[in-house]
Design a protein around this motif. Structure first.
Motif, PDB file in Angstrom:
ATOM      1  N   UNK A  73       0.759  -1.310  -0.025  1.00 23.10           N
ATOM      2  CA  UNK A  73       0.060  -0.169  -0.040  1.00 23.10           C
ATOM      3  C   UNK A  73       0.843   1.145  -0.026  1.00 23.10           C
ATOM      4  N   UNK A  74       2.050   1.448   0.730  1.00 23.96           N
ATOM      5  CA  UNK A  74       2.662   2.393   0.415  1.00 23.96           C
ATOM      6  C   UNK A  74       3.195   3.210  -0.845  1.00 23.96           C
ATOM      7  N   UNK A  75       3.100   1.757  -1.651  1.00 23.16           N
ATOM      8  CA  UNK A  75       3.697   2.209  -3.036  1.00 23.16           C
ATOM      9  C   UNK A  75       2.372   2.668  -4.016  1.00 23.16           C
ATOM     10  N   UNK A  76       1.268   2.567  -3.581  1.00 22.93           N
ATOM     11  CA  UNK A  76       0.061   2.705  -4.387  1.00 22.93           C
ATOM     12  C   UNK A  76      -0.238   4.369  -4.141  1.00 22.93           C
ATOM     13  N   UNK A  77      -0.048   5.234  -5.155  1.00 26.45           N
ATOM     14  CA  UNK A  77      -0.378   6.631  -5.140  1.00 26.45           C
ATOM     15  C   UNK A  77      -1.654   6.831  -5.766  1.00 26.45           C
ATOM     16  N   UNK A  78      -2.889   6.809  -4.832  1.00 26.43           N
ATOM     17  CA  UNK A  78      -4.135   7.127  -5.349  1.00 26.43           C
ATOM     18  C   UNK A  78      -4.333   8.508  -5.958  1.00 26.43           C
ATOM     19  N   UNK A  79      -3.738   9.584  -5.266  1.00 24.83           N
ATOM     20  CA  UNK A  79      -3.808  10.774  -5.831  1.00 24.83           C
ATOM     21  C   UNK A  79      -3.154  10.999  -7.175  1.00 24.83           C
ATOM     22  N   UNK A  80      -2.240  10.631  -7.818  1.00 19.86           N
ATOM     23  CA  UNK A  80      -1.708  10.639  -9.056  1.00 19.86           C
ATOM     24  C   UNK A  80      -1.946   9.211  -9.844  1.00 19.86           C
ATOM     25  N   UNK A  81      -2.740   8.366  -9.160  1.00 17.89           N
ATOM     26  CA  UNK A  81      -3.056   7.320  -9.930  1.00 17.89           C
ATOM     27  C   UNK A  81      -1.912   6.281 -10.487  1.00 17.89           C
ATOM     28  N   UNK A  82      -1.032   6.176  -9.546  1.00 14.39           N
ATOM     29  CA  UNK A  82       0.009   5.403 -10.092  1.00 14.39           C
ATOM     30  C   UNK A  82       0.404   4.152  -8.924  1.00 14.39           C
ATOM     31  N   UNK A  83       0.817   3.028  -9.684  1.00 17.48           N
ATOM     32  CA  UNK A  83       1.509   1.796  -8.829  1.00 17.48           C
ATOM     33  C   UNK A  83       3.119   1.853  -9.185  1.00 17.48           C
ATOM     34  N   UNK A  84       3.816   1.697  -7.965  1.00 20.39           N
ATOM     35  CA  UNK A  84       5.198   1.656  -7.984  1.00 20.39           C
ATOM     36  C   UNK A  84       5.875   0.576  -7.526  1.00 20.39           C
ATOM     37  N   UNK A  85       6.081  -0.383  -8.358  1.00 22.87           N
ATOM     38  CA  UNK A  85       6.462  -1.761  -8.187  1.00 22.87           C
ATOM     39  C   UNK A  85       7.942  -1.967  -7.529  1.00 22.87           C
ATOM     40  N   UNK A  86       7.982  -1.477  -6.289  1.00 21.66           N
ATOM     41  CA  UNK A  86       9.394  -1.302  -5.836  1.00 21.66           C
ATOM     42  C   UNK A  86      10.013  -2.899  -5.336  1.00 21.66           C
ATOM     43  N   UNK A  87       9.077  -3.728  -4.900  1.00 16.98           N
ATOM     44  CA  UNK A  87       9.326  -5.113  -4.489  1.00 16.98           C
ATOM     45  C   UNK A  87       8.455  -6.227  -4.991  1.00 16.98           C
ATOM     46  N   UNK A  88       9.081  -7.368  -4.844  1.00 16.77           N
ATOM     47  CA  UNK A  88       8.411  -8.587  -5.720  1.00 16.77           C
ATOM     48  C   UNK A  88       8.464  -9.698  -4.441  1.00 16.77           C
ATOM     49  N   UNK A  89       7.531 -10.476  -4.705  1.00 16.08           N
ATOM     50  CA  UNK A  89       7.726 -11.651  -3.738  1.00 16.08           C
ATOM     51  C   UNK A  89       8.036 -12.758  -4.383  1.00 16.08           C
ATOM     52  N   UNK A  90       9.300 -13.672  -3.572  1.00 13.64           N
ATOM     53  CA  UNK A  90       9.829 -14.662  -4.349  1.00 13.64           C
ATOM     54  C   UNK A  90      10.075 -15.907  -3.350  1.00 13.64           C
ATOM     55  N   UNK A  91      10.156 -17.015  -3.984  1.00 10.13           N
ATOM     56  CA  UNK A  91      10.238 -18.159  -2.856  1.00 10.13           C
ATOM     57  C   UNK A  91      11.594 -18.644  -3.363  1.00 10.13           C
ATOM     58  N   UNK A  92      12.437 -18.373  -2.130  1.00 11.27           N
ATOM     59  CA  UNK A  92      13.944 -18.759  -2.245  1.00 11.27           C
ATOM     60  C   UNK A  92      14.302 -20.065  -1.615  1.00 11.27           C
ATOM     61  N   UNK A  93      15.277 -20.702  -2.167  1.00 11.95           N
ATOM     62  CA  UNK A  93      15.782 -21.840  -1.493  1.00 11.95           C
ATOM     63  C   UNK A  93      16.480 -21.569  -0.016  1.00 11.95           C
ATOM     64  N   UNK A  94      16.143 -22.348   0.986  1.00 12.06           N
ATOM     65  CA  UNK A  94      16.943 -22.230   2.103  1.00 12.06           C
ATOM     66  C   UNK A  94      18.307 -22.491   2.152  1.00 12.06           C
ATOM     67  N   UNK A  95      19.078 -21.841   3.078  1.00  9.37           N
ATOM     68  CA  UNK A  95      20.357 -22.193   3.064  1.00  9.37           C
ATOM     69  C   UNK A  95      21.162 -22.486   4.491  1.00  9.37           C
ATOM     70  N   UNK A  96      21.779 -23.229   4.725  1.00  7.74           N
ATOM     71  CA  UNK A  96      22.304 -23.648   6.084  1.00  7.74           C
ATOM     72  C   UNK A  96      22.850 -22.527   6.719  1.00  7.74           C
ATOM     73  N   UNK A  97      22.773 -22.239   7.918  1.00  5.79           N
ATOM     74  CA  UNK A  97      23.330 -21.249   8.942  1.00  5.79           C
ATOM     75  C   UNK A  97      24.137 -21.853   9.861  1.00  5.79           C
ATOM     76  N   UNK A  98      24.397 -23.119   9.877  1.00  8.44           N
ATOM     77  CA  UNK A  98      25.426 -23.884  10.799  1.00  8.44           C
ATOM     78  C   UNK A  98      26.754 -23.932  10.013  1.00  8.44           C
ATOM     79  N   UNK A  99      27.718 -24.326  10.911  1.00 10.30           N
ATOM     80  CA  UNK A  99      28.901 -24.670  10.460  1.00 10.30           C
ATOM     81  C   UNK A  99      29.418 -25.784   9.695  1.00 10.30           C
ATOM     82  N   UNK A 100      28.427 -26.919   9.798  1.00 18.11           N
ATOM     83  CA  UNK A 100      28.594 -28.044   9.142  1.00 18.11           C
ATOM     84  C   UNK A 100      27.355 -28.648   8.316  1.00 18.11           C
ATOM     85  N   UNK A 101      27.315 -27.849   7.032  1.00 20.99           N
ATOM     86  CA  UNK A 101      25.894 -28.253   6.274  1.00 20.99           C
ATOM     87  C   UNK A 101      25.942 -29.596   5.999  1.00 20.99           C
ATOM     88  N   UNK A 102      27.216 -30.419   5.607  1.00 23.69           N
ATOM     89  CA  UNK A 102      26.621 -31.850   5.290  1.00 23.69           C
ATOM     90  C   UNK A 102      26.458 -32.706   6.498  1.00 23.69           C
TER      91      UNK A 102
END
Length: 468
Positions: free
Chosen positions: A218-247
């Motif tokens: 909603x912060x990127x929907x400008x009703x006064x000027x009738x504009x959409x500002x697509x500053x972000x997109x939603x994506x599904x990303x693959x999880x990554x290990x945060x530990x020291x020994x992934x294997x």
């Protein structure tokens, strides 16, 4: 008199083994010791040719670095881990890793990069095509490997990028299949019965990508000027290990043997049984207690052009305001269970819409509207571009609305319509060719002209002579 060669001068001699040997001074190594390269051949002429090639590379500053060169597998791992990860978007990097593990390493991974030949790549591509891979998939593998070898050549690990010597398979462009105007209206009529009606209006009527639509806030929907500002997109990303020994972290999920033919574990998988894990597998990060950078994530669009503002069609404004009011009511009803992401299109508890469920809903709407199966892109961006073209909008304007960087890309999105082509050619024919007599309307009766001048023929001729 000494026979010692001058500095930087090469030496050629016949060895006790019956072969000819050549040694070329290329400079100094990283530790400061002389960098002397050795070549051998059966004949003196052949060793002279090899020595001249090395000297030519040295003089041009293109000589590969000293030391044993890595294999393709080792270099691809280095390239993706330390080089490509600094530039590529997460989804692109995941795709590079997938094609490297599944195609490049099994195909040519054991070759040293300085011994890799065009024939090795051509054989790998032919095997991939025989296994049923699409030509577009093989082309993507070629581009990934070519890019990695280009970096290796730039760093003087190899003399030449052999991928540039190979012609990859030709890819036929996927034919777009957008909605007709009648199909688009039928689709939106079916969507009007659902709470996600405005999501499909934005997709079909404005040509937004799925990720841009689901990530709109909603912060990127400008009703006064009738504009959409697509500053972000939603994506599904693959999880990554945060530990020291992934294997070790994913040890209980590793499978190094292929599934049997009668496997029942993965019978519900649409793509069949997954491939066995590679040696030293560091996957299965979803089960890591310290997992990071995965799941549904808000990311920036790929290009700066994609973030340009897009005008909202004025008829959409009242529906958008009503949609916002309904969302506020849902928020009040959810109370503390509401997750505030400021999303324009969300679940009843404020969480983002799942792209997979969004795709499934698109397929359901196709069936309800009586439309044959389409890709989601056909029903959104291709449809918007094609209908704008039918309405007489010029290509540069369509390019700005779809936020393409090149007009050639826009032309691929715009699909011509047969009825428009027929009408255009009918008008072209009418412009050049007379209508058949049978098709002409009844001619008007001719009348004789009675406006003779008062002068005689002789007077008019005398006047013409006087003018000359």
């Amino acid at each position: 008199m000494s026979t010692r060669n001058a500095n930087m001068e090469s030496s050629i001699y016949e060895g006790g083994d019956g072969r000819w040997h050549g040694r070329v001074t290329m400079g100094v190594k990283d530790d400061g010791s002389p960098d002397r390269r050795h070549r051998s051949a059966k004949t003196e002429a052949e060793i002279k040719r090899k020595v001249r090639e090395l000297e030519d590379l040295r003089d041009k500053g293109r000589a590969p670095k000293a030391g044993r060169k890595p294999t393709v597998e080792q270099w691809m791992t280095t390239y993706l881990t330390d080089i490509a990860s600094l530039k590529l978007k997460p989804r692109s990097l995941d795709d590079y890793w997938s094609k490297t593990r599944n195609d490049i390493i099994p195909g040519v991974g054991k070759h040293r990069i300085d011994k890799l030949q065009p024939e090795h790549l051509e054989r790998m591509y032919r095997v991939m095509l025989n296994e049923g891979h699409a030509a577009s998939h093989v082309l993507k593998v070629h581009r990934i490997l070519s890019r990695a070898l280009k970096i290796a050549h730039r760093r003087r690990l190899i003399v030449e990028n052999v991928a540039t010597l190979v012609d990859p398979p030709t890819v036929d462009e996927t034919e777009a299949n957008p909605f007709t105007t009648e199909e688009a209206k039928a689709f939106l009529e079916a969507a009007a019965k659902r709470p996600t009606f405005m999501r499909w209006c934005v997709g079909v009527g404005m040509g937004f990508r799925q990720g841009e639509t689901l990530g709109l806030r909603w912060p990127y929907v400008d009703f006064d000027n009738e504009l959409f500002r697509p500053q972000w997109q939603l994506q599904r990303l693959t999880w990554r290990h945060g530990c020291a020994a992934p294997h070790a972290c994913g040890a209980k999920f590793h499978r190094f043997e292929p599934c049997p033919d009668d496997c029942t574990t993965h019978k519900s998988y649409k793509r069949g049984c997954p491939k066995p894990c590679p040696k030293g597998c560091t996957g299965h990060a979803r089960a890591c207690p310290d997992r990071k950078d995965g799941g549904l994530v808000f990311t920036r669009p790929k290009t700066k052009k994609s973030r340009n503002a897009v005008p909202i069609p004025p008829p959409f404004i009242p529906y958008l305001r009503e949609h916002k009011v309904q969302q506020e009511e849902a928020r009040a009803e959810a109370g503390d269970g509401w997750e505030d992401h400021k999303l324009v299109f969300s679940r009843p508890d404020g969480r983002p819409l799942d792209p997979r469920q969004d795709w499934e809903e698109f397929k359901e709407l196709l069936a309800e509207a009586g439309i044959d199966d389409r890709r989601l892109y056909d029903g959104s961006r291709h449809t918007a571009g094609t209908i704008l073209n039918e309405l007489g909008v010029d290509m540069p304007t369509i390019m700005e609305i779809l936020r393409h960087t090149q007009i050639s890309q826009t032309r691929r999105y715009v699909q011509g319509r047969s009825h428009l082509s027929k009408d255009a050619m009918r008008r072209m024919g009418d412009h050049f060719m007379p209508r058949p007599a049978s098709a002409d309307p009844a001619p008007e009766p001719t009348t004789e002209t009675r406006t003779e001048t008062a002068d005689s023929r002789a007077a008019r001729a005398q006047r013409r002579r006087r003018i000359r």
